[in-house]
Structure formats: C-alpha cells, structure tokens
Design a protein around this motif. Structure first.
Motif, PDB file in Angstrom:
ATOM      1  N   LYS A 284      -1.666   5.541  -8.121  1.00  0.00           N
ATOM      2  CA  LYS A 284      -0.530   5.527  -7.197  1.00  0.00           C
ATOM      3  C   LYS A 284       0.119   4.147  -7.137  1.00  0.00           C
ATOM      4  O   LYS A 284       1.336   4.035  -7.070  1.00  0.00           O
ATOM      5  CB  LYS A 284      -0.979   5.959  -5.803  1.00  0.00           C
ATOM      6  CG  LYS A 284      -1.248   7.432  -5.690  1.00  0.00           C
ATOM      7  CD  LYS A 284      -1.634   7.805  -4.279  1.00  0.00           C
ATOM      8  CE  LYS A 284      -1.906   9.300  -4.190  1.00  0.00           C
ATOM      9  NZ  LYS A 284      -2.226   9.712  -2.829  1.00  0.00           N
ATOM     10  N   ALA A 285      -0.700   3.102  -7.169  1.00  0.00           N
ATOM     11  CA  ALA A 285      -0.169   1.741  -7.128  1.00  0.00           C
ATOM     12  C   ALA A 285       0.647   1.437  -8.380  1.00  0.00           C
ATOM     13  O   ALA A 285       1.719   0.822  -8.306  1.00  0.00           O
ATOM     14  CB  ALA A 285      -1.311   0.734  -6.988  1.00  0.00           C
TER      15      ALA A 285
ATOM     16  N   ASP B 211       3.929   3.343  -8.138  1.00  0.00           N
ATOM     17  CA  ASP B 211       4.761   2.701  -7.128  1.00  0.00           C
ATOM     18  C   ASP B 211       5.445   1.455  -7.700  1.00  0.00           C
ATOM     19  O   ASP B 211       6.648   1.252  -7.530  1.00  0.00           O
ATOM     20  CB  ASP B 211       3.900   2.323  -5.912  1.00  0.00           C
ATOM     21  CG  ASP B 211       4.687   1.686  -4.788  1.00  0.00           C
ATOM     22  OD1 ASP B 211       5.716   2.266  -4.382  1.00  0.00           O
ATOM     23  OD2 ASP B 211       4.261   0.628  -4.300  1.00  0.00           O
TER      24      ASP B 211
ATOM     25  N   ARG C 282       8.133   2.496 -10.283  1.00  0.00           N
ATOM     26  CA  ARG C 282       9.282   3.096  -9.602  1.00  0.00           C
ATOM     27  C   ARG C 282      10.143   2.017  -8.958  1.00  0.00           C
ATOM     28  O   ARG C 282      11.367   2.000  -9.102  1.00  0.00           O
ATOM     29  CB  ARG C 282       8.809   4.103  -8.555  1.00  0.00           C
ATOM     30  CG  ARG C 282       9.980   4.803  -7.816  1.00  0.00           C
ATOM     31  CD  ARG C 282       9.523   5.781  -6.742  1.00  0.00           C
ATOM     32  NE  ARG C 282       8.713   5.115  -5.730  1.00  0.00           N
ATOM     33  CZ  ARG C 282       7.427   5.370  -5.515  1.00  0.00           C
ATOM     34  NH1 ARG C 282       6.789   6.287  -6.203  1.00  0.00           N
ATOM     35  NH2 ARG C 282       6.758   4.712  -4.583  1.00  0.00           N
ATOM     36  N   ASN C 283       9.509   1.094  -8.273  1.00  0.00           N
ATOM     37  CA  ASN C 283      10.245   0.018  -7.620  1.00  0.00           C
ATOM     38  C   ASN C 283      10.934  -0.896  -8.621  1.00  0.00           C
ATOM     39  O   ASN C 283      12.029  -1.380  -8.366  1.00  0.00           O
ATOM     40  CB  ASN C 283       9.314  -0.785  -6.714  1.00  0.00           C
ATOM     41  CG  ASN C 283       8.848   0.027  -5.522  1.00  0.00           C
ATOM     42  OD1 ASN C 283       9.561   0.881  -5.026  1.00  0.00           O
ATOM     43  ND2 ASN C 283       7.640  -0.238  -5.077  1.00  0.00           N
TER      44      ASN C 283
ATOM     45  N   SER D 178      11.837  -2.316  -3.656  1.00  0.00           N
ATOM     46  CA  SER D 178      10.412  -2.592  -3.601  1.00  0.00           C
ATOM     47  C   SER D 178       9.825  -2.100  -2.294  1.00  0.00           C
ATOM     48  O   SER D 178      10.388  -2.343  -1.229  1.00  0.00           O
ATOM     49  CB  SER D 178      10.167  -4.092  -3.735  1.00  0.00           C
ATOM     50  OG  SER D 178       8.802  -4.375  -3.617  1.00  0.00           O
ATOM     51  N   SER D 179       8.705  -1.422  -2.394  1.00  0.00           N
ATOM     52  CA  SER D 179       8.025  -0.954  -1.195  1.00  0.00           C
ATOM     53  C   SER D 179       7.420  -2.127  -0.425  1.00  0.00           C
ATOM     54  O   SER D 179       7.067  -1.992   0.731  1.00  0.00           O
ATOM     55  CB  SER D 179       6.946   0.057  -1.553  1.00  0.00           C
ATOM     56  OG  SER D 179       5.996  -0.527  -2.419  1.00  0.00           O
TER      57      SER D 179
ATOM     58  N   THR E 104       6.022  -5.418 -12.347  1.00  0.00           N
ATOM     59  CA  THR E 104       5.754  -4.183 -11.617  1.00  0.00           C
ATOM     60  C   THR E 104       4.643  -4.372 -10.592  1.00  0.00           C
ATOM     61  O   THR E 104       4.704  -3.819  -9.496  1.00  0.00           O
ATOM     62  CB  THR E 104       5.390  -3.024 -12.566  1.00  0.00           C
ATOM     63  OG1 THR E 104       4.236  -3.369 -13.321  1.00  0.00           O
ATOM     64  CG2 THR E 104       6.546  -2.725 -13.500  1.00  0.00           C
TER      65      THR E 104
ATOM     66  N   SER F 264       4.467  -3.514  -6.035  1.00  0.00           N
ATOM     67  CA  SER F 264       3.705  -2.352  -5.583  1.00  0.00           C
ATOM     68  C   SER F 264       2.967  -2.631  -4.280  1.00  0.00           C
ATOM     69  O   SER F 264       2.257  -3.629  -4.165  1.00  0.00           O
ATOM     70  CB  SER F 264       2.695  -1.949  -6.658  1.00  0.00           C
ATOM     71  OG  SER F 264       1.879  -0.905  -6.181  1.00  0.00           O
ATOM     72  N   SER F 265       3.119  -1.718  -3.321  1.00  0.00           N
ATOM     73  CA  SER F 265       2.421  -1.879  -2.044  1.00  0.00           C
ATOM     74  C   SER F 265       0.927  -1.604  -2.190  1.00  0.00           C
ATOM     75  O   SER F 265       0.125  -2.139  -1.437  1.00  0.00           O
ATOM     76  CB  SER F 265       3.013  -0.957  -0.987  1.00  0.00           C
ATOM     77  OG  SER F 265       2.869   0.387  -1.376  1.00  0.00           O
TER      78      SER F 265
END
Length: 85
Positions: free
Chosen positions: A6-7, A10, A13-14, A20-21, A71, A75-76
């Motif tokens: 998931k990280a 994320d 995607r950002n 950015s999350s 990246t 990532s959050s």
C-alpha cells in the motif's frame, strides 16, 4: 507485507498525480534527509522519473529498500528503513 504494498502504491500515485498524501512540505523535508544519506544511490531513474518539485533527489533510490526516493518521500505509509524520518 500488505502495508508495504500500500505504501509503494501510495507513493507512485502521488508522484504521478503531482500531489502527496504527506504534503509537499513534508516530502521536501524528507528529501533533504535522503539527499545527504549514505544509503542514497544514483540510478537511471532520472531519465524515467524527472522530479520537478523535489529536484535534490531526482534519479536517486534507497540503497536499502531500492525504492525510488521521489516516490518514497511522497508516501504516507512508507517508513525509512534506517528510521531517519
């Protein structure tokens, strides 16, 4: 393993969406740490992943986990493998 996937998603995607999350300010703060890290390695990512917002890590990846830094810092869910941020 699920958390790491998931990280990674994320962060990618950002990167592609330009958002950015974690917020651009936090991503830039992380990038400052990464840009001076002894584990940061320069690769061929610069040609594939230009980073107009955070240029000091453009083309670099983490030598520990192998993630592109452009990246990872966005990532959050990503955690520095050396606990630097």
């Amino acid at each position: 393993m699920q958390k790491e996937i998931k990280a990674i998603i994320d962060g990618w995607r950002n990167y592609f969406q330009g958002s950015s999350s974690v917020g651009l300010t936090l991503a830039q703060e992380r990038a400052v740490i990464c840009s001076t890290c002894e584990y940061a390695k320069y690769g061929k990512h610069a040609a594939i992943l230009p980073d107009a917002q955070i240029g000091n890590i453009q083309g670099y990846y983490c030598g520990v986990c192998k993630c592109p830094l452009s990246t990872a810092v966005r990532s959050s869910g990503y955690e520095c493998p050396k606990n630097k941020w």
